[in-house]
Design an enzyme around this catalytic site. Structure first.
Site, short mmCIF file in Angstrom:
data_model
loop_
_atom_site.label_atom_id
_atom_site.label_comp_id
_atom_site.label_asym_id
_atom_site.label_seq_id
_atom_site.Cartn_x
_atom_site.Cartn_y
_atom_site.Cartn_z
N ASP A 6 0.87 -1.19 0.00
CA ASP A 6 0.00 0.00 0.00
C ASP A 6 0.90 1.23 0.00
O ASP A 6 1.77 1.38 0.85
CB ASP A 6 -0.90 -0.03 1.24
CG ASP A 6 -1.99 1.03 1.18
OD1 ASP A 6 -3.16 0.67 1.29
OD2 ASP A 6 -1.64 2.23 1.04
N ASP A 100 -3.76 2.28 -5.24
CA ASP A 100 -2.41 2.27 -4.66
C ASP A 100 -2.12 1.00 -3.87
O ASP A 100 -1.24 0.98 -3.02
CB ASP A 100 -2.21 3.51 -3.77
CG ASP A 100 -2.81 3.36 -2.38
OD1 ASP A 100 -3.83 2.66 -2.24
OD2 ASP A 100 -2.23 3.93 -1.44
N GLU A 101 -2.82 -0.07 -4.17
CA GLU A 101 -2.78 -1.23 -3.32
C GLU A 101 -2.84 -2.52 -4.14
O GLU A 101 -3.62 -2.61 -5.08
CB GLU A 101 -4.06 -1.16 -2.50
CG GLU A 101 -4.09 -1.68 -1.16
CD GLU A 101 -5.53 -1.63 -0.66
OE1 GLU A 101 -5.89 -2.53 0.06
OE2 GLU A 101 -6.30 -0.70 -1.03
P1 TTP Z 1 -5.23 4.96 1.07
O1 TTP Z 1 -4.18 3.92 0.77
O2 TTP Z 1 -6.34 4.58 1.97
O3 TTP Z 1 -4.55 6.25 1.71
P2 TTP Z 1 -3.15 6.92 1.42
O4 TTP Z 1 -2.35 6.14 0.43
O5 TTP Z 1 -3.36 8.35 1.06
O6 TTP Z 1 -2.44 6.91 2.82
P3 TTP Z 1 -1.85 5.67 3.63
O7 TTP Z 1 -0.39 5.97 3.80
O8 TTP Z 1 -2.60 5.65 4.90
O9 TTP Z 1 -2.09 4.43 2.79
O10 TTP Z 1 -5.85 5.48 -0.27
C1 TTP Z 1 -5.08 5.64 -1.46
C2 TTP Z 1 -5.53 6.88 -2.19
O11 TTP Z 1 -6.90 6.79 -2.48
C3 TTP Z 1 -5.34 8.15 -1.39
O12 TTP Z 1 -4.06 8.74 -1.58
C4 TTP Z 1 -6.46 9.01 -1.85
C5 TTP Z 1 -7.52 8.07 -2.33
N1 TTP Z 1 -8.64 8.02 -1.38
C6 TTP Z 1 -9.87 8.56 -1.76
O13 TTP Z 1 -10.04 9.02 -2.87
N2 TTP Z 1 -10.88 8.54 -0.83
C7 TTP Z 1 -10.73 8.05 0.43
O14 TTP Z 1 -11.68 8.06 1.24
C8 TTP Z 1 -9.47 7.50 0.80
C9 TTP Z 1 -9.25 6.93 2.17
C10 TTP Z 1 -8.46 7.53 -0.14
MG MG Z 2 -2.12 4.05 0.64
#
Ligand code: TTP
Ligand code: MG
Length: 385
Positions: A6, A100-101
């Protein structure tokens, strides 16, 4: 073993990547374009209590110095594609679960790349070196544990749950950490006195079923260390497209063409990155009054050339009667095939030298985009000449 990857603060990290002056600063992605909420925030901003889905005004109360950037979805998709391409170097068994996962099944890869922890480290380093981005990883024999593990040491973390630690880990695991346990289920589980998966392990499955429905079966299985979910490689991509909505609607052919060139460039790059060629090109136009038309053409030969896509799109555009200004223009390709598919070669065709030149240019643009992002290319394309 399964690795879950992630990316850290993904959208915000991409903004910092494209604008190095933002590195180390609190960055919020979201804002007006997104109903005034935070889509994500850099870890610098999270230190002030800024979180995803928080109203922007509240985020700015907590962190007034934050830099707010608009969402640039196409760019995040592009980086996501590059990240998935890196994963593909390590295993054919990749399942992308969000932008992103992804999960990778690394069984059988040990001979090539070393033990699971080394494989994870190698991937993490490669993502850092090639994309200048940070990610977190969880490594476990079960999918749901890999996902939980990747979240344990964010950002930049690597968490391994080796097979002999699985049951002790599960016994201690708070139920709210289990993917699929939403707020409503959580309330019901707590009302039964269940706090950890260990509690679920000792609980009667039938009673649990009466209380929370069929999720009881999955939860009980997980509590016994059974997760049948396998890493399922993604369904093949069926089409790739790019489009833009104009700030100011336009019926200026030159403006439309410039945007089409940019879209052709982007679509071509995505295809080339994925090693695909396309059979069909589609032009999409939405007018001032929101009515939309599409025009498709079969390409003379399946290919992945931005120049060919652009030329075909222009041909289609010239057949459209522009009776009113355009609010959106886009192009897409479909009928995708792996590049290795034999295509009739016409080496002696007059255009071959020209084609070779364009392929070289495509290649150069791809490397520039990989290094500096496409902003530079976009600027060049969109500069009035
Ligand atoms: P996430 O992997 O949940 O968040 P992140 O990568 O920003 O942070 P983390 O380090 O905690 O993993 O989500 C990936 C992307 O998806 C994030 O950058 C923005 C988008 N996203 C949305 O559009 N809506 C949301 O509610 C969330 C949580 C994320
Ligand atoms: Mg993330």
């Amino acid at each position: 073993m399964i690795i879950h990857i992630d990316m850290d603060a993904f959208y915000a990290a991409v903004e910092q990547l494209d604008r190095p002056e933002l590195l180390g600063l609190p960055v919020i992605v979201g804002g007006r374009s997104n109903r005034g909420v935070v889509t994500t925030a850099s870890y610098e901003a999270r230190r002030f209590g800024v979180r995803s889905a928080m109203p922007l005004f509240q985020a700015l109360q907590r962190c007034p110095q934050a830099v707010v950037m608009p969402v640039r979805m196409w760019r995040y998709k592009e980086v996501s594609g590059s990240m998935m391409a890196i994963l593909a170097e390590f295993s054919p068994l990749i399942e992308q679960v969000s932008i992103d996962e992804a999960y990778i099944d690394i069984d059988g890869m040990e001979g090539l790349f070393g033990d699971p922890l080394s494989i994870a480290r190698t991937i993490q380093n490669k993502i850092r070196a090639s994309l200048h981005l940070s990610c977190s990883m969880g490594i476990a024999p079960l999918k749901f544990l890999a996902k939980i593990a990747s979240d344990m040491k964010k950002p930049g973390g690597l968490t391994l749950i080796p097979p002999d630690r699985v049951m002790p880990f599960i016994h201690e695991l708070p139920i709210e950490r289990v993917p699929g346990v939403g707020p409503a289920t959580l309330v019901r589980l707590k009302s039964l006195g269940l706090k950890t998966l260990g509690d679920v392990n000792r609980f009667d499955e039938k009673r649990l079923h009466e209380k929370i429905g069929k999720f009881a079966f999955r939860l009980t299985a997980l509590a016994h260390g059974v997760d049948d979910a396998a890493v399922v490689p993604d369904r093949p991509v069926k089409s790739i497209s790019a489009e833009n909505t104009f700030d100011e609607n336009s019926d200026d052919l030159n403006v439309l063409k410039r945007y089409m060139l940019m879209h052709a460039e982007r679509v071509g790059r995505e295809l080339r990155m994925a090693g695909l060629i396309a059979r069909t090109l589609t032009l999409k136009i939405k007018f001032n009054d929101f009515h939309q038309i599409t025009r498709s053409a079969t390409l003379e030969k399946p290919n992945q050339s931005s120049e060919k896509f652009y030329a075909e799109a222009v041909r289609l555009l010239l057949d459209v009667r522009l009776t009113m200004p355009v609010r959106l223009i886009g192009i897409g390709v479909s009928g995708l095939l792996p590049k290795a598919t034999p295509v009739q070669q016409d080496l002696f065709h007059n255009g071959s030298l020209q084609t070779a030149k364009w392929e070289k240019l495509d290649h150069t643009m791809d490397s520039i985009a990989a290094k500096f992002g496409t902003e530079m290319i976009r600027k060049a394309v969109l500069t009035d000449s």
